[in-house]
Design a protein around this motif. Structure first.
Motif, short mmCIF file in Angstrom:
data_model
loop_
_atom_site.label_atom_id
_atom_site.label_comp_id
_atom_site.label_asym_id
_atom_site.label_seq_id
_atom_site.Cartn_x
_atom_site.Cartn_y
_atom_site.Cartn_z
N TYR A 1 -16.64 1.38 -11.83
CA TYR A 1 -16.35 1.77 -10.46
C TYR A 1 -15.50 3.02 -10.38
N ILE A 2 -15.59 3.68 -9.24
CA ILE A 2 -14.67 4.75 -8.88
C ILE A 2 -13.87 4.23 -7.69
N ILE A 3 -12.55 4.23 -7.81
CA ILE A 3 -11.68 3.72 -6.76
C ILE A 3 -10.80 4.85 -6.26
N ALA A 4 -10.78 5.04 -4.95
CA ALA A 4 -9.91 6.05 -4.34
C ALA A 4 -8.89 5.32 -3.46
N THR A 5 -7.65 5.77 -3.52
CA THR A 5 -6.58 5.20 -2.73
C THR A 5 -5.83 6.32 -2.02
N ALA A 6 -5.71 6.22 -0.71
CA ALA A 6 -4.96 7.20 0.08
C ALA A 6 -3.71 6.51 0.61
N THR A 7 -2.55 7.16 0.47
CA THR A 7 -1.30 6.60 0.96
C THR A 7 -0.51 7.68 1.70
N ALA A 8 0.29 7.24 2.64
CA ALA A 8 1.20 8.13 3.39
C ALA A 8 2.17 7.27 4.19
N SER A 9 3.21 7.92 4.70
CA SER A 9 4.16 7.27 5.60
C SER A 9 3.76 7.62 7.02
N GLY A 10 3.37 6.62 7.80
CA GLY A 10 2.96 6.84 9.18
C GLY A 10 4.15 6.73 10.12
N VAL A 11 4.21 7.64 11.11
CA VAL A 11 5.29 7.65 12.09
C VAL A 11 4.72 7.96 13.47
N ILE B 1 -12.69 7.75 2.41
CA ILE B 1 -11.27 7.42 2.33
C ILE B 1 -10.51 8.07 3.49
N HIS B 2 -10.89 9.29 3.85
CA HIS B 2 -10.23 9.96 4.97
C HIS B 2 -10.53 9.23 6.28
N GLN B 3 -11.78 8.85 6.47
CA GLN B 3 -12.18 8.14 7.69
C GLN B 3 -11.45 6.80 7.80
N GLN B 4 -11.38 6.05 6.71
CA GLN B 4 -10.70 4.76 6.72
C GLN B 4 -9.20 4.94 6.97
N PHE B 5 -8.61 5.98 6.38
CA PHE B 5 -7.19 6.24 6.57
C PHE B 5 -6.90 6.55 8.04
N MET B 6 -7.74 7.38 8.67
CA MET B 6 -7.54 7.73 10.07
C MET B 6 -7.69 6.50 10.97
N TYR B 7 -8.63 5.62 10.68
CA TYR B 7 -8.78 4.38 11.45
C TYR B 7 -7.53 3.52 11.34
N LYS B 8 -6.99 3.40 10.13
CA LYS B 8 -5.78 2.58 9.95
C LYS B 8 -4.59 3.19 10.67
N LEU B 9 -4.49 4.50 10.65
CA LEU B 9 -3.40 5.17 11.36
C LEU B 9 -3.48 4.86 12.85
N LYS B 10 -4.68 4.92 13.40
CA LYS B 10 -4.87 4.62 14.82
C LYS B 10 -4.69 3.13 15.10
N ILE C 1 1.01 3.45 5.11
CA ILE C 1 -0.40 3.33 5.44
C ILE C 1 -1.18 3.53 4.14
N GLU C 2 -2.08 2.62 3.83
CA GLU C 2 -2.87 2.72 2.60
C GLU C 2 -4.32 2.38 2.90
N ALA C 3 -5.21 3.20 2.37
CA ALA C 3 -6.65 2.95 2.51
C ALA C 3 -7.27 3.00 1.11
N ARG C 4 -8.26 2.15 0.88
CA ARG C 4 -8.92 2.09 -0.42
C ARG C 4 -10.44 2.11 -0.25
N VAL C 5 -11.10 2.78 -1.19
CA VAL C 5 -12.56 2.82 -1.21
C VAL C 5 -12.99 2.62 -2.66
N CYS C 6 -14.04 1.82 -2.85
CA CYS C 6 -14.57 1.55 -4.18
C CYS C 6 -16.08 1.75 -4.17
N LYS C 7 -16.59 2.49 -5.14
CA LYS C 7 -18.03 2.75 -5.25
C LYS C 7 -18.49 2.43 -6.66
N ASP C 8 -19.73 1.92 -6.77
CA ASP C 8 -20.34 1.69 -8.07
C ASP C 8 -20.54 3.00 -8.80
#
Length: 167
Positions: free
Chosen positions: A95-105, A66-75, A35-42
């Protein structure tokens, strides 16, 4: 409160989010899914102490997004646990880019996430939308379009990441 699907007595969380690996003795269904979520801000064109203040002011909002987007993708993928959770930040020239990754089960003892989020997210992904600098587009029939759900920033993502990736 949700009750355990195995014993039907104890309370369990809606989602498990952990930075550790999947415990060996934990019963899981299926294979883990990335599961991967990305956020980019100016980023503002500032220097020195003003730049540091600007970035430190933006970080809480980026972390929340990034946390909100990650939780949506998990669901969206109907998973109820994520292990090896990690958030990386890349601060580039523009830009500032944040990437959240994890193994979803799926943990069988925890009820599966609500399907309503999946329907809303699918509708969102099926129509072009723009969120700040991040937009999602439908693929073109000839294969020249961006795959559904792939973030595009300005003309191309590689233009943004190039200053971040180059030493």
């Amino acid at each position: 409160p949700m009750t355990c699907a195995t014993c039907n007595r104890k309370l369990v969380p809606e989602i498990v989010l952990a930075s550790c690996d999947v415990p060996i003795n934990l019963q899981v269904e299926g294979t883990p899914r990335l599961i991967e979520a990305r956020v980019c801000k100016d980023k503002k064109k500032e220097t020195g102490e003003d730049l540091a203040k600007s970035i430190s002011t933006m970080l809480p909002a980026i972390e929340f997004s990034i946390h909100q987007q990650f939780m949506y993708k998990l669901k969206l993928y109907k998973l109820n646990a994520a292990f090896g959770f990690r958030v990386d930040f890349a601060i580039g020239e523009h830009y500032i880019i944040a990437t959240a990754t994890a193994s979803g089960v799926i943990i069988p003892a925890i009820p599966l996430p609500d399907v309503k989020v999946e329907t809303q997210t699918a509708q969102l992904l099926n129509s072009p939308v723009s969120t700040g600098n991040l937009s999602f587009t439908k693929p073109h029939g000839d294969g020249s379009g961006t795959p559904l759900g792939t973030p595009m920033i300005g003309p191309s993502l590689s233009n943004v990441l190039q200053p971040v990736l180059d030493p």
